[in-house]
Design a protein around this motif. Sequence first.
Motif, PDB file in Angstrom:
ATOM      1  N   GLY A 234       0.818  -1.213   0.000  1.00 57.17           N
ATOM      2  CA  GLY A 234       0.000   0.000   0.000  1.00 57.17           C
ATOM      3  C   GLY A 234       0.852   1.263   0.000  1.00 57.17           C
ATOM      4  N   SER A 235       1.921   1.263   0.810  1.00 55.57           N
ATOM      5  CA  SER A 235       2.832   2.406   0.836  1.00 55.57           C
ATOM      6  C   SER A 235       3.509   2.596  -0.517  1.00 55.57           C
ATOM      7  CB  SER A 235       3.895   2.209   1.927  1.00 55.57           C
ATOM      8  OG  SER A 235       3.307   2.124   3.196  1.00 55.57           O
ATOM      9  N   LEU A 236       3.853   1.475  -1.136  1.00 56.57           N
ATOM     10  CA  LEU A 236       4.492   1.527  -2.453  1.00 56.57           C
ATOM     11  C   LEU A 236       3.557   2.144  -3.488  1.00 56.57           C
ATOM     12  CD1 LEU A 236       7.151   0.631  -3.835  1.00 56.57           C
ATOM     13  CD2 LEU A 236       6.020  -1.519  -4.381  1.00 56.57           C
ATOM     14  N   LEU A 237       2.311   1.702  -3.501  1.00 57.73           N
ATOM     15  CA  LEU A 237       1.329   2.250  -4.441  1.00 57.73           C
ATOM     16  C   LEU A 237       1.067   3.728  -4.164  1.00 57.73           C
ATOM     17  CD1 LEU A 237      -1.229  -0.717  -4.580  1.00 57.73           C
ATOM     18  CD2 LEU A 237       0.470  -0.074  -6.309  1.00 57.73           C
ATOM     19  N   LEU A 238       1.034   4.080  -2.870  1.00 55.08           N
ATOM     20  CA  LEU A 238       0.828   5.484  -2.505  1.00 55.08           C
ATOM     21  C   LEU A 238       1.964   6.355  -3.045  1.00 55.08           C
ATOM     22  CD1 LEU A 238      -0.664   7.707  -0.921  1.00 55.08           C
ATOM     23  CD2 LEU A 238       0.695   7.035   1.091  1.00 55.08           C
ATOM     24  N   VAL A 239       3.191   5.879  -2.903  1.00 59.09           N
ATOM     25  CA  VAL A 239       4.350   6.630  -3.404  1.00 59.09           C
ATOM     26  C   VAL A 239       4.254   6.802  -4.921  1.00 59.09           C
ATOM     27  CG1 VAL A 239       6.849   6.515  -3.780  1.00 59.09           C
ATOM     28  CG2 VAL A 239       5.903   6.000  -1.530  1.00 59.09           C
ATOM     29  N   LEU A 240       3.890   5.750  -5.624  1.00 58.09           N
ATOM     30  CA  LEU A 240       3.797   5.831  -7.085  1.00 58.09           C
ATOM     31  C   LEU A 240       2.700   6.807  -7.519  1.00 58.09           C
ATOM     32  CD1 LEU A 240       4.254   2.056  -8.013  1.00 58.09           C
ATOM     33  CD2 LEU A 240       5.948   3.882  -8.174  1.00 58.09           C
ATOM     34  N   VAL A 241       1.556   6.760  -6.831  1.00 56.86           N
ATOM     35  CA  VAL A 241       0.461   7.676  -7.168  1.00 56.86           C
ATOM     36  C   VAL A 241       0.866   9.119  -6.889  1.00 56.86           C
ATOM     37  CG1 VAL A 241      -1.884   8.381  -6.535  1.00 56.86           C
ATOM     38  CG2 VAL A 241      -1.354   5.956  -6.843  1.00 56.86           C
ATOM     39  N   LEU A 242       1.472   9.354  -5.724  1.00 56.57           N
ATOM     40  CA  LEU A 242       1.913  10.703  -5.389  1.00 56.57           C
ATOM     41  C   LEU A 242       2.990  11.199  -6.354  1.00 56.57           C
ATOM     42  CD1 LEU A 242       2.133  10.524  -1.480  1.00 56.57           C
ATOM     43  CD2 LEU A 242       0.415  11.705  -2.870  1.00 56.57           C
ATOM     44  N   ALA A 243       3.843  10.280  -6.804  1.00 54.44           N
ATOM     45  CA  ALA A 243       4.894  10.671  -7.745  1.00 54.44           C
ATOM     46  C   ALA A 243       4.292  11.168  -9.054  1.00 54.44           C
ATOM     47  CB  ALA A 243       5.827   9.485  -8.006  1.00 54.44           C
ATOM     48  N   VAL A 244       3.240  10.486  -9.524  1.00 56.66           N
ATOM     49  CA  VAL A 244       2.618  10.868 -10.790  1.00 56.66           C
ATOM     50  C   VAL A 244       1.766  12.130 -10.637  1.00 56.66           C
ATOM     51  CG1 VAL A 244       0.990  10.142 -12.567  1.00 56.66           C
ATOM     52  CG2 VAL A 244       2.648   8.513 -11.666  1.00 56.66           C
ATOM     53  N   LEU A 245       0.954  12.176  -9.575  1.00 57.35           N
ATOM     54  CA  LEU A 245       0.002  13.279  -9.427  1.00 57.35           C
ATOM     55  C   LEU A 245       0.635  14.553  -8.870  1.00 57.35           C
ATOM     56  CD1 LEU A 245      -3.128  11.370  -8.050  1.00 57.35           C
ATOM     57  CD2 LEU A 245      -2.573  11.981 -10.410  1.00 57.35           C
ATOM     58  N   LEU A 246       1.547  14.416  -7.921  1.00 57.84           N
ATOM     59  CA  LEU A 246       2.147  15.586  -7.293  1.00 57.84           C
ATOM     60  C   LEU A 246       3.633  15.758  -7.639  1.00 57.84           C
ATOM     61  CD1 LEU A 246       0.600  15.392  -3.696  1.00 57.84           C
ATOM     62  CD2 LEU A 246      -0.122  16.833  -5.600  1.00 57.84           C
ATOM     63  N   GLY A 247       4.362  14.645  -7.625  1.00 58.55           N
ATOM     64  CA  GLY A 247       5.795  14.726  -7.839  1.00 58.55           C
ATOM     65  C   GLY A 247       6.177  15.279  -9.200  1.00 58.55           C
ATOM     66  N   ARG A 248       5.526  14.784 -10.247  1.00 63.61           N
ATOM     67  CA  ARG A 248       5.888  15.219 -11.593  1.00 63.61           C
ATOM     68  C   ARG A 248       5.685  16.724 -11.794  1.00 63.61           C
ATOM     69  NH1 ARG A 248       6.639  12.281 -16.206  1.00 63.61           N
ATOM     70  NH2 ARG A 248       5.844  10.400 -15.192  1.00 63.61           N
ATOM     71  N   GLY A 295      14.808  10.630  -9.354  1.00 69.25           N
ATOM     72  CA  GLY A 295      15.699  10.769 -10.498  1.00 69.25           C
ATOM     73  C   GLY A 295      14.983  10.519 -11.813  1.00 69.25           C
ATOM     74  N   MET A 296      14.116   9.523 -11.838  1.00 67.10           N
ATOM     75  CA  MET A 296      13.336   9.247 -13.048  1.00 67.10           C
ATOM     76  C   MET A 296      12.415  10.420 -13.386  1.00 67.10           C
ATOM     77  SD  MET A 296      12.319   5.222 -12.589  1.00 67.10           S
ATOM     78  CE  MET A 296      11.289   5.254 -14.034  1.00 67.10           C
ATOM     79  N   LEU A 297      11.787  10.999 -12.363  1.00 67.88           N
ATOM     80  CA  LEU A 297      10.903  12.145 -12.593  1.00 67.88           C
ATOM     81  C   LEU A 297      11.691  13.335 -13.143  1.00 67.88           C
ATOM     82  CD1 LEU A 297       8.627  12.062  -9.407  1.00 67.88           C
ATOM     83  CD2 LEU A 297       8.037  11.329 -11.722  1.00 67.88           C
ATOM     84  N   ILE A 298      12.889  13.555 -12.621  1.00 70.65           N
ATOM     85  CA  ILE A 298      13.718  14.658 -13.097  1.00 70.65           C
ATOM     86  C   ILE A 298      14.134  14.436 -14.543  1.00 70.65           C
ATOM     87  CG2 ILE A 298      15.949  15.818 -12.806  1.00 70.65           C
ATOM     88  CD1 ILE A 298      15.699  15.272  -9.793  1.00 70.65           C
ATOM     89  N   GLY A 299      14.615  13.233 -14.839  1.00 68.90           N
ATOM     90  CA  GLY A 299      15.099  12.946 -16.182  1.00 68.90           C
ATOM     91  C   GLY A 299      14.024  12.958 -17.246  1.00 68.90           C
ATOM     92  N   SER A 300      12.793  12.632 -16.866  1.00 74.64           N
ATOM     93  CA  SER A 300      11.697  12.557 -17.846  1.00 74.64           C
ATOM     94  C   SER A 300      10.776  13.775 -17.785  1.00 74.64           C
ATOM     95  CB  SER A 300      10.860  11.287 -17.595  1.00 74.64           C
ATOM     96  OG  SER A 300      10.266  11.319 -16.305  1.00 74.64           O
ATOM     97  N   SER A 301      11.196  14.828 -17.091  1.00 66.80           N
ATOM     98  CA  SER A 301      10.309  15.967 -16.865  1.00 66.80           C
ATOM     99  C   SER A 301      10.093  16.834 -18.104  1.00 66.80           C
ATOM    100  CB  SER A 301      10.870  16.839 -15.734  1.00 66.80           C
ATOM    101  OG  SER A 301      12.119  17.403 -16.115  1.00 66.80           O
ATOM    102  N   GLY A 302      11.037  16.772 -19.045  1.00 66.04           N
ATOM    103  CA  GLY A 302      10.961  17.655 -20.203  1.00 66.04           C
ATOM    104  C   GLY A 302      11.508  19.035 -19.933  1.00 66.04           C
ATOM    105  N   GLU A 303      11.835  19.331 -18.666  1.00 64.18           N
ATOM    106  CA  GLU A 303      12.393  20.624 -18.281  1.00 64.18           C
ATOM    107  C   GLU A 303      13.852  20.503 -17.849  1.00 64.18           C
ATOM    108  OE1 GLU A 303      10.820  23.441 -18.491  1.00 64.18           O
ATOM    109  OE2 GLU A 303       8.824  22.677 -18.966  1.00 64.18           O
ATOM    110  N   PHE A 304      14.411  19.321 -18.066  1.00 64.81           N
ATOM    111  CA  PHE A 304      15.728  19.047 -17.509  1.00 64.81           C
ATOM    112  C   PHE A 304      16.769  18.914 -18.609  1.00 64.81           C
ATOM    113  CE2 PHE A 304      18.931  16.004 -15.950  1.00 64.81           C
ATOM    114  CZ  PHE A 304      19.401  16.732 -14.875  1.00 64.81           C
TER     115      PHE A 304
END
Length: 459
Positions: A234-248, A295-304
């Motif tokens: 559950g924590s893992l899924l929460l992190v992934l969801v937050l990464a997509v919705l808020l982190g990116r 790191g993945m979010l940074i590299g795939s952000s399109g702003e980096f």
Amino acid sequence: MGIPGVGAGGTATAGDVFAAAPVAPIAAHPLLVFLLQVGLLLLLAILLGRVAIRCGLPAIVGELGAGVLLGPSLFGWLAPGVTAWLLPADPAQVHLLDAVGQLAVLLLVGLTGIEMDLRMIRRRGATALRVSLAGLLVPLALGIGLGHPLAGMLGIGASDRQMFALFLGVAMCVSAIPVIAKTLMDMNLMHRDVGQLTLAAGMIDDTFGWLMLSVVSAMTVGGLSAGVFGHAIGSLLLVLVLAVLLGRPLVRRALRLCKGSEERTVSAAAAMIVLAAAGTQALGLEAVFGAYLCGMLIGSSGEFDRSRTASLRMVVLAVLAPVFFATAGLRIDLRALAEPAVLGAALIVLAVAIVGKFVGAYIGARLSRLSRWEALALGAGMNARGVIEVIVAMVGLRLGILDTRTYTIVVLVAVVTSVMAPPLLKTAMKRIDCTREEELRLTEWRGTPVRGSPERAGR
């Protein structure tokens, strides 16, 4: 008589805290020892790393060797008095060096995530996925299956055997993108289809490895039960969801604000990686997973712009990473291999690790209708564990899953598989013809710089 800094009710108030004397800085002697430790480890790691490269080996072999020489395997055995002064067993002193190593690991893993080429994974698609899944599942199953009898062989308690088996499975299934990339670049194979597939499959392996490591870490702390497993997932899924919705969007916004300044870009990237690691650590997952995901979010952000982090990459790879690997080498005790049971266990683990990765990659490649030699080349490339395996071993040691003997065995697998990858890959690639498409790709790449650097990949 009252206790300084504590109110009448026995509870520290805000006024009491501010009125209390500041915490004293580190004392002179511990600071001297720490500076000598870092300086000597870094100097020896750099020298032995260069020697390893000149011998055609990955730099990590020499960097680990620096710690092995200063640790109990040699220097601690020959000069125990000097070692006790330079490397005291005082936890506070050891933790100073560990803190530097942990920061190095987080930034190194974050940079690895930045270098992930998601477009290549999508481009190679189903073939890379089949090779990766087979290369993951076969060694994972073999590692878990081997864990229980191996634990009995090494005298590990019955209550700890399940976690040891799960951890061994994770350690068996990882690959090391830095070593793979360095090997492919040195052999001029980056433009070959097999090289591209090996990188893509290795990237998937790395991602899965960090996911599994986080789950195993959470289960180690909370105990092996359905409830703890469910909480970890559950924590893992929460992190992934937050990464997509808020982190990116947050990452994009931060990088957009830093455009035009290399210093701000480097600072923002490093801060986001460390804070993301703190976030997953707070959730009971492994900190390296948060660093990798960020790191993945940074590299795939399109702003980096990757060129903006050249200075960060240089500091991490030239200073922090060698210190970390040398520190990891300090915990290796090769004298443990003198015990017949430990030596036998090491040989068994090494054999199963090699066979498992080769068989898995071979099955995945053949299911994708690749030739026999292409399948063997993929197995040779993905067999290299390198830096990833060392980080996994350090996590296992920190969590108490591994002791000095089992830690030495896992790191031994990392070194041996990294050393054997280049000659095996060279042998297989001699029997694979270069296609017209690959020749055109090489011509195109020769006109433009190839992503990555030998310094990064040599780990």
